[in-house]
Write an enzyme that holds these catalytic residues in place. Structure first.
Site, short mmCIF file in Angstrom:
data_model
loop_
_atom_site.label_atom_id
_atom_site.label_comp_id
_atom_site.label_asym_id
_atom_site.label_seq_id
_atom_site.Cartn_x
_atom_site.Cartn_y
_atom_site.Cartn_z
N ARG A 17 0.84 -1.20 0.00
CA ARG A 17 0.00 0.00 0.00
C ARG A 17 0.88 1.26 0.00
O ARG A 17 1.01 1.94 -1.01
CB ARG A 17 -0.96 -0.02 1.22
CG ARG A 17 -2.16 0.91 1.08
CD ARG A 17 -1.85 2.38 1.27
NE ARG A 17 -1.26 2.70 2.56
CZ ARG A 17 -0.80 3.90 2.88
NH1 ARG A 17 -0.86 4.90 2.00
NH2 ARG A 17 -0.25 4.13 4.06
N ASP A 18 1.53 1.55 1.12
CA ASP A 18 2.30 2.79 1.22
C ASP A 18 3.44 2.80 0.19
O ASP A 18 3.79 3.85 -0.35
CB ASP A 18 2.88 2.93 2.63
CG ASP A 18 3.19 4.38 3.00
OD1 ASP A 18 2.72 5.28 2.28
OD2 ASP A 18 3.91 4.61 3.98
N HIS A 209 5.90 4.31 12.39
CA HIS A 209 5.95 4.27 10.92
C HIS A 209 6.96 5.32 10.48
O HIS A 209 6.76 6.51 10.70
CB HIS A 209 4.54 4.59 10.40
CG HIS A 209 4.42 4.68 8.91
ND1 HIS A 209 3.90 3.64 8.16
CD2 HIS A 209 4.70 5.67 8.04
CE1 HIS A 209 3.88 4.00 6.88
NE2 HIS A 209 4.35 5.23 6.77
N CYS A 242 4.39 9.13 -0.23
CA CYS A 242 3.03 9.66 -0.12
C CYS A 242 2.83 10.60 -1.30
O CYS A 242 3.57 11.57 -1.44
CB CYS A 242 2.83 10.41 1.19
SG CYS A 242 1.25 11.26 1.27
ZN ZN Z 1 4.09 6.32 5.01
#
Ligand code: ZN
Length: 307
Positions: A17-18, A209, A242
């Site tokens: 995902r990230d 994170h 991101c």
């Molecule tokens: Zn991240």
């Protein structure tokens, strides 16, 4: 170490995902599924598999439902879906996610850009999401994002991070994550923020994170462990970022972290060689080199499977 060295650190694989959402290359669904299958085969038990957000904003995640549909249900394995609003929650529950993650950004400007709402509005959304997920029998956790600095507002006061953490904790997440979303944090900040949050929210498990944008990721991970954190996000190969944060590249590489922990005698339940293999495989699929160091250098001693 301020506390005793933990025997075990739980890794949450966030590459699918990230990691992938910041890649210019959109991988086919079958390749994403293979990525997740490989992570689980290497011993990872929690994988952030998709985000249920507007596909026009994050086209890399447009096939979230198809990815979930192709994943085998396995006891003890959690497929984490990231959601930012109730519509996302409905999609994640319908798709069969066994864990919901929500993010609230500590700074208003970034939260507005990321999810079109103020931090306070997102905290309210999170309250609804947590209640509905829990009612559906799905565990829910929340991340305080940009806790170490904001790309738009600059420094984020620790007091602000603690205040947001306290507010989101009111909805009873099973775990709270503190994220350096843009990779600006340093170890002393980790010690301070983790220490302050733990002081105010004793008993709530914390996860961290980190991004390695400025090469401080592994140092921060070590500082988090030293501060008592035993759950860390990482992405195989160090892919990640991101799309709404300028130059936020690279989660900490899972295999580099496993190497560091394993050599210190801290177990992660993962197979280092299998993780390195997956990093190399990912390079082939993405058609570019990945940032991770072990993918290039290999482990030491050779062929040691560190558990
Ligand atoms: Zn991240």
């Amino acid at each position: 170490m301020t506390g005793p060295t933990p025997e075990f650190v739980e890794l949450i694989e966030v590459g699918p995902r990230d990691g992938l959402q910041n890649e210019p290359t959109v991988l086919p669904t079958a390749t994403k599924v293979e990525f997740i299958r490989r992570a689980i085969a290497a011993g990872v038990r929690r994988v952030e598999v998709a985000s249920f957000v507007n596909p026009r904003r994050v086209p890399q995640m447009a096939d979230a439902e198809a990815v979930l549909a192709a994943l085998p249900r396995q006891p003890g394995v959690h497929y984490v879906g990231l959601v930012l609003n109730e519509k996302g929650l409905e999609r994640a529950l319908a798709a069969g996610c066994t864990e919901i993650g929500m993010a609230v950004v500590a700074s208003d400007t970034f939260n507005q850009r990321n999810q079109g709402a103020t931090t306070a509005e997102s905290i309210a959304h999170w309250g609804q999401i947590a209640r509905r997920a829990q009612a559906a029998g799905v565990r829910a956790q929340v991340t305080v994002s940009a806790a170490f600095g904001c790309p738009f507002e600059g420094e984020v006061p620790v007091e602000r991070v603690v205040e947001v953490a306290e507010r989101v904790a009111e909805a009873h997440p099973f775990e709270l994550a503190i994220a350096d979303t843009i990779g600006v944090g340093v170890p002393s900040q980790v010690s301070e923020i983790v220490g302050r949050v733990r002081e105010r929210l004793p008993g709530l498990p914390l996860r961290c994170h980190f991004h390695n944008t400025r090469n401080t990721g592994l140092a921060n991970a070590y500082a988090a462990i030293e501060a008592g954190v035993t759950r860390l996000d990482a992405s195989i190969g160090g892919v990640g970022g991101c799309p709404f944060a300028p130059a936020a590249t690279g989660n900490i590489p899972t295999e580099d972290l496993v190497y560091l922990l394993g050599r210190m005698g801290i177990a992660t339940g993962t197979d280092l060689e299998a993780l390195i293999d997956t990093g190399r495989w990912l390079e082939g699929e993405l058609g570019r080199t990945v940032p991770g160091a072990l993918v290039k250098a290999g482990s030491f001693p050779r062929a040691s499977a560190i558990a």
